[in-house]
Write an enzyme that holds these catalytic residues in place. Structure first.
Site, PDB file in Angstrom:
ATOM      1  CE1 TYR A  62      25.630  13.400  38.022  1.00 44.72           C
ATOM      2  CE2 TYR A  62      25.758  14.857  36.632  1.00 44.72           C
ATOM      3  CZ  TYR A  62      26.290  14.020  37.245  1.00 44.72           C
ATOM      4  OH  TYR A  62      28.004  13.785  37.086  1.00 44.72           O
ATOM      5  CB  SER A  88      28.693  17.704  36.195  1.00 43.53           C
ATOM      6  OG  SER A  88      28.230  17.195  34.866  1.00 43.53           O
TER       7      SER A  88
END
Ligand code: NAD
Length: 264
Positions: free
Chosen positions: A155, A142
């Site tokens: 995350y 990401s």
């Protein structure tokens, strides 16, 4: 459509929805056979049934080593080999200020996002090395794996680690002709972001509209955009690319890696 992946076999974790589903569809269009490895049995079986003979479903929770090993075995037993591993399953996981994150929630998030990638990479590597190479291992990181402020803490930590693992394993496996790369999507209109934006995973079209409005390039990042990056990294056009993280974010990070502060 091109036939760049004719005869090749891919395992796609998180292949039942969003980025993984779009990638399964695109790889099959390009002649590959795919194992859709997902914990969502209903959706995973439905996508595999729609894709027909070139697709199989393997019920898989990526936090379970037996499941991930089983997904790789399903490719080898069902299609005769493994060529491409796409470690893509993911969740947003625990959110909130650092002082309020419970260890159990933290651990679960990292289990899915990092340990799942480790397990997929481990069992794909075993299979690819035993075959004598070559192969392509791709993991979905990401842009939150490139800087702080672009996602929740667990995350962000896990996605940074996915990029580190990618580089480390790329170094080990290069002599086997096995390439290991990551993709760093920006916000992408999938059930995950539709659920976060509207509380409804089905509202992906409205999510895409929202994203288009905030996009430097003027259009949203769609799962198909990430699938195109995966197709590139899977195929021979990328034969000299390893240890790389390919950013696909509609230009969001062109102005720097911390364009805004993530709302914890
Ligand atoms: P999604 O929720 O639309 O699809 C994720 C899929 O993964 C689902 O089919 C789900 O059932 C499966 N999954 C979740 N946990 C699993 C587990 N433990 N075992 C097996 N399967 C599991 O999400 P998406 O947006 O397509 O996300 C795919 C990947 O892309 C994730 O790794 C995510 O972190 C990453 N990513 C997404 C975005 C985005 O904006 N959508 C941005 C950057 C990175």
């Amino acid at each position: 459509m091109g036939e760049r992946l004719d005869g090749r076999v891919a395992v796609i974790t998180g292949g039942a929805a969003g980025i993984g589903e779009a990638t399964a569809r695109l790889l099959v269009e390009h002649g590959a056979r795919v194992v859709i490895a997902d914990r969502d049995e209903d959706r995973g079986r439905a996508v595999a049934a729609e894709l027909g003979d070139p697709a199989r479903f393997a019920p898989t929770d990526v936090t379970s080593e037996a499941d991930v090993e089983g997904a790789v075995r399903s490719a080898v037993d069902g299609f005769g080999r493994l060529d491409i591993m796409f470690n893509n399953a993911g969740i947003i996981g625990v959110t909130g200020p650092i002082g309020e994150i419970g260890l159990g929630d933290w651990t679960h998030t990292v289990d899915v996002l990092l340990h799942g990638v480790f397990l997929g990479t481990k069992h794909a590597a075993r299979s690819l090395v035993a075959q004598g190479g070559p192969g392509s291992i791709i993991s979905t990181a990401s842009i939150a794996g490139l800087a702080g402020g672009l996602g929740p803490h667990a995350y962000t930590a896990a996605k940074h680690a996915v990029i580190g693992l990618t580089k480390s394993v790329a170094n080990e496996l290069a002599p086997h002709g096995i390439r290991v790369n990551a993709i760093a999507p920006g916000s992408t209109a999938t059930p995950m972001t539709a659920a976060a934006s509207f509380g409804d995973p089905g509202r992906t079209a409205e999510t895409a509209e929202l994203m288009a409005g905030a996009s430097p390039l003027g259009y949203a990042t769609l799962p198909e955009d990430i699938a195109a990056a995966a197709l590139y990294l899977a195929g021979d056009d990328a034969r000299n690319v390893s240890g790389h993280t390919l950013v696909v974010d509609a230009g969001h990070t062109t102005a720097g890696l911390t364009p805004g502060r993530f709302n914890q």
